[in-house]
Scaffold this active site. Structure first.
Site, PDB file in Angstrom:
ATOM      1  N   ARG A  46       0.836  -1.173   0.005  1.00 55.97           N
ATOM      2  CA  ARG A  46      -0.002  -0.063  -0.087  1.00 55.97           C
ATOM      3  C   ARG A  46       0.829   1.201   0.001  1.00 55.97           C
ATOM      4  O   ARG A  46       0.673   2.269  -0.606  1.00 55.97           O
ATOM      5  CB  ARG A  46      -0.813   0.039   1.294  1.00 55.97           C
ATOM      6  CG  ARG A  46      -1.601   1.371   1.483  1.00 55.97           C
ATOM      7  CD  ARG A  46      -2.889   1.235   2.226  1.00 55.97           C
ATOM      8  NE  ARG A  46      -2.757   0.437   3.723  1.00 55.97           N
ATOM      9  CZ  ARG A  46      -2.144   0.858   4.517  1.00 55.97           C
ATOM     10  NH1 ARG A  46      -1.168   1.909   4.418  1.00 55.97           N
ATOM     11  NH2 ARG A  46      -2.056   0.212   5.559  1.00 55.97           N
ATOM     12  N   TYR A  98     -16.530  15.054 -17.126  1.00 54.83           N
ATOM     13  CA  TYR A  98     -16.767  13.510 -16.966  1.00 54.83           C
ATOM     14  C   TYR A  98     -17.951  13.434 -16.125  1.00 54.83           C
ATOM     15  O   TYR A  98     -17.923  13.988 -14.923  1.00 54.83           O
ATOM     16  CB  TYR A  98     -15.490  12.927 -16.536  1.00 54.83           C
ATOM     17  CG  TYR A  98     -15.763  11.324 -16.465  1.00 54.83           C
ATOM     18  CD1 TYR A  98     -16.200  10.619 -17.437  1.00 54.83           C
ATOM     19  CD2 TYR A  98     -15.537  10.790 -15.417  1.00 54.83           C
ATOM     20  CE1 TYR A  98     -16.318   9.147 -17.355  1.00 54.83           C
ATOM     21  CE2 TYR A  98     -15.843   9.468 -15.113  1.00 54.83           C
ATOM     22  CZ  TYR A  98     -16.255   8.597 -15.953  1.00 54.83           C
ATOM     23  OH  TYR A  98     -16.515   7.432 -15.894  1.00 54.83           O
ATOM     24  N   ASP A 170      -7.443  17.817 -15.549  1.00 59.69           N
ATOM     25  CA  ASP A 170      -7.779  16.291 -16.074  1.00 59.69           C
ATOM     26  C   ASP A 170      -7.203  16.057 -17.567  1.00 59.69           C
ATOM     27  O   ASP A 170      -8.140  16.469 -18.526  1.00 59.69           O
ATOM     28  CB  ASP A 170      -9.150  15.888 -15.819  1.00 59.69           C
ATOM     29  CG  ASP A 170      -9.641  14.792 -16.301  1.00 59.69           C
ATOM     30  OD1 ASP A 170      -9.045  13.778 -16.906  1.00 59.69           O
ATOM     31  OD2 ASP A 170     -10.588  13.935 -15.717  1.00 59.69           O
ATOM     32  N   LYS A 195      -7.882   5.219 -19.800  1.00 56.08           N
ATOM     33  CA  LYS A 195      -8.313   5.507 -21.149  1.00 56.08           C
ATOM     34  C   LYS A 195      -6.926   5.222 -21.951  1.00 56.08           C
ATOM     35  O   LYS A 195      -6.380   4.366 -22.110  1.00 56.08           O
ATOM     36  CB  LYS A 195      -8.547   6.924 -21.357  1.00 56.08           C
ATOM     37  CG  LYS A 195      -9.648   7.312 -20.210  1.00 56.08           C
ATOM     38  CD  LYS A 195     -11.192   6.467 -20.471  1.00 56.08           C
ATOM     39  CE  LYS A 195     -12.071   6.503 -19.355  1.00 56.08           C
ATOM     40  NZ  LYS A 195     -12.204   7.653 -18.604  1.00 56.08           N
TER      41      LYS A 195
HETATM   42  C1  LIG Z   1     -13.194   7.863 -17.436  1.00 57.93           C
HETATM   43  C2  LIG Z   1     -12.789   9.252 -16.859  1.00 57.93           C
HETATM   44  C3  LIG Z   1     -12.620   9.608 -15.517  1.00 57.93           C
HETATM   45  C4  LIG Z   1     -12.890   8.364 -14.443  1.00 57.93           C
HETATM   46  O1  LIG Z   1     -11.652   7.633 -14.686  1.00 57.93           O
HETATM   47  P1  LIG Z   1     -12.011   6.047 -14.177  1.00 57.93           P
HETATM   48  O2  LIG Z   1     -10.725   5.531 -14.444  1.00 57.93           O
HETATM   49  O3  LIG Z   1     -13.174   5.669 -14.788  1.00 57.93           O
HETATM   50  O4  LIG Z   1     -12.258   5.901 -12.709  1.00 57.93           O
HETATM   51  C5  LIG Z   1     -12.130  10.907 -15.231  1.00 57.93           C
HETATM   52  N1  LIG Z   1     -11.807  11.836 -16.181  1.00 57.93           N
HETATM   53  C6  LIG Z   1     -12.107  11.472 -17.463  1.00 57.93           C
HETATM   54  C7  LIG Z   1     -11.794  12.464 -18.353  1.00 57.93           C
HETATM   55  C8  LIG Z   1     -12.541  10.425 -17.730  1.00 57.93           C
HETATM   56  O5  LIG Z   1     -12.808  10.244 -19.187  1.00 57.93           O
END
Ligand SMILES: *Cc1c(COP(=O)(O)O)cnc(C)c1O
Length: 399
Positions: A46, A98, A170, A195
């Protein structure tokens, strides 16, 4: 070194006497210590794991950060960032986000006494007016998701800093190959590594990267203290996916431009949102801060029913909520990834139900366009029965 070389040129296993070329998976929870009164470099997974360390160091380099931290998902990474705030303080967030980020901010953070305001981050005047003395964190996406609007990152960084707030970007839709928010004066860069970074729809992972060493210590404290770090096997998969990031995105982006131009010229499409099109309102601004338009496209047809029939008729695109995979995917964000946003909020943000989002993969571009063309034909034919497409389970709602 150029980006393609940097993706491959790192020490896969520092200190290993056997010099493995691929990073071993240290599938262990604990590490035995030599002494009873002190710790070696690792003690408990962890707190730190060698497989995770390799991918974290590589991600820090790619984002020009001092340190990066990997989490169990993008939302776990976002949660860690929100923990920098105390009760009574506020987040000022972009209003095209998102859906899961919106749900975390509006329905979970509100329980902790942290306030969240939303404003259009692509309109600097409106955004400036939304700051309050309690604003401690500005949270944005650029391009936004799913409308692919462009925010001026250096201008927002300046605005945030003038108000004593941190800027978190992000960067999931771009990846470090196409955009480095820390170089644009952001304080925190965040990724849903699920992604493009992983790229194969086989892992959920998140990344937080920062330059400031003190901020890095705080993020590390949260990652360890809340137990939200990425496990060794997923760290290995992330590292493996990362090596082909440029190769994948070059192809995906080329295909996306081809598909966007096809959509822009199609009579049944009302509006295409893709920053790679010269007609996109953020096209010039995006080119000043990013090195490519990415591979997510959204478009409007003017009719929810038409869009639904269209989405169900395509054969090569998987209907999924995600994006960034080598496989092309398609979704109706209003009913899927952004369904957790209340209808009136969606309408106020022009997030119409007929909006179709495409994530373009590495298939042959002519097959993708042919598939879309025949789906348009089907959706406009008025035929009652669904075509003989693949079988699949129900569409999964984000909630
Ligand atoms: C998918 C996504 C998230 C969340 O990510 P997870 O891995 O699904 O928890 C956050 N921001 C954006 C822009 C995303 O496309």
């Amino acid at each position: 070194m150029k980006f393609a070389t940097r993706l491959l040129n790192f020490d896969a296993c520092p200190g290993d006497p056997y010099r493995p070329v691929a990073t071993p998976i240290y599938q262990t929870a604990t590490f035995e210590q030599e002494r009873a009164d002190g710790f070696g470099p690792y003690d408990y997974s962890r707190s730190g794991n060698p497989t995770r360390s390799v991918v974290e160091e590589q991600l820090a380099r790619l984002e020009n950060a001092s340190r990066a931290f990997c989490f169990a998902s993008g939302l776990a990474a976002i949660t860690a960032v929100t923990r920098l705030l105390a009760s009574g303080e506020e987040i000022l967030a972009g209003d095209d986000l998102y859906g899961g980020s919106y749900r975390l901010f509006s329905r979970i953070l509100s329980r902790t006494g942290i306030g969240v305001r939303y404003a259009d981050a692509c309109n600097l005047t409106a955004f400036r007016d939304a700051f309050t003395p309690a604003t401690k964190l500005v949270y944005i996406e650029s391009p936004t998701n799913p409308l692919l609007r462009i925010a001026d990152i250096p201008a927002l960084a300046e605005l945030a800093h003038r108000h004593g707030a941190l800027l978190c970007v992000d960067n999931s839709a771009m990846s470090p190959y196409l955009q480095n928010p820390l170089d644009l004066d952001a304080d925190i860069v965040l990724h849903s590594a699920t992604k493009y970074l992983c790229g194969h729809s086989d892992v959920t992972a998140g990344v937080v990267a920062v330059s400031d060493p003190e901020l890095a210590e705080q993020i590390y404290f949260l990652q360890n203290g809340e137990g939200s770090a990425l496990g060794p096997f997923d760290s290995y998969l992330l590292l493996r996916g990362l090596k082909t990031l440029k190769l994948r995105l070059d192809c995906q982006q080329r295909n996306a431009q081809y598909v966007a131009e096809f959509l822009a010229s199609h009579p049944l499409v009302q509006k295409v949102h893709y920053p790679g099109l010269a007609s996109h309102p953020g096209h010039a601004l995006h080119a000043t801060q990013a090195r490519g338009a990415g591979a997510v496209i959204s478009f409007e047809t003017g009719s929810y029913e038409f869009s639904r029939r269209f989405v169900e008729a395509v054969k090569l695109f998987h209907i999924t909520v995600s994006f960034g995979s080598v496989n092309s995917s398609i979704s109706l964000p209003g009913c899927m990834s952004h369904a957790s946003i209340p209808a009136e909020v969606r309408a106020a943000r022009s997030l119409a139900l007929d909006l179709v989002r495409l994530s373009i993969g590495i298939e042959d571009e002519s097959d993708l366009v042919a598939d879309l063309a025949s789906a348009f034909e089907y959706a406009s034919s008025g035929t009652a029965a669904a075509p003989a497409v693949r079988t699949r389970g129900p569409v999964v709602d984000l909630d």
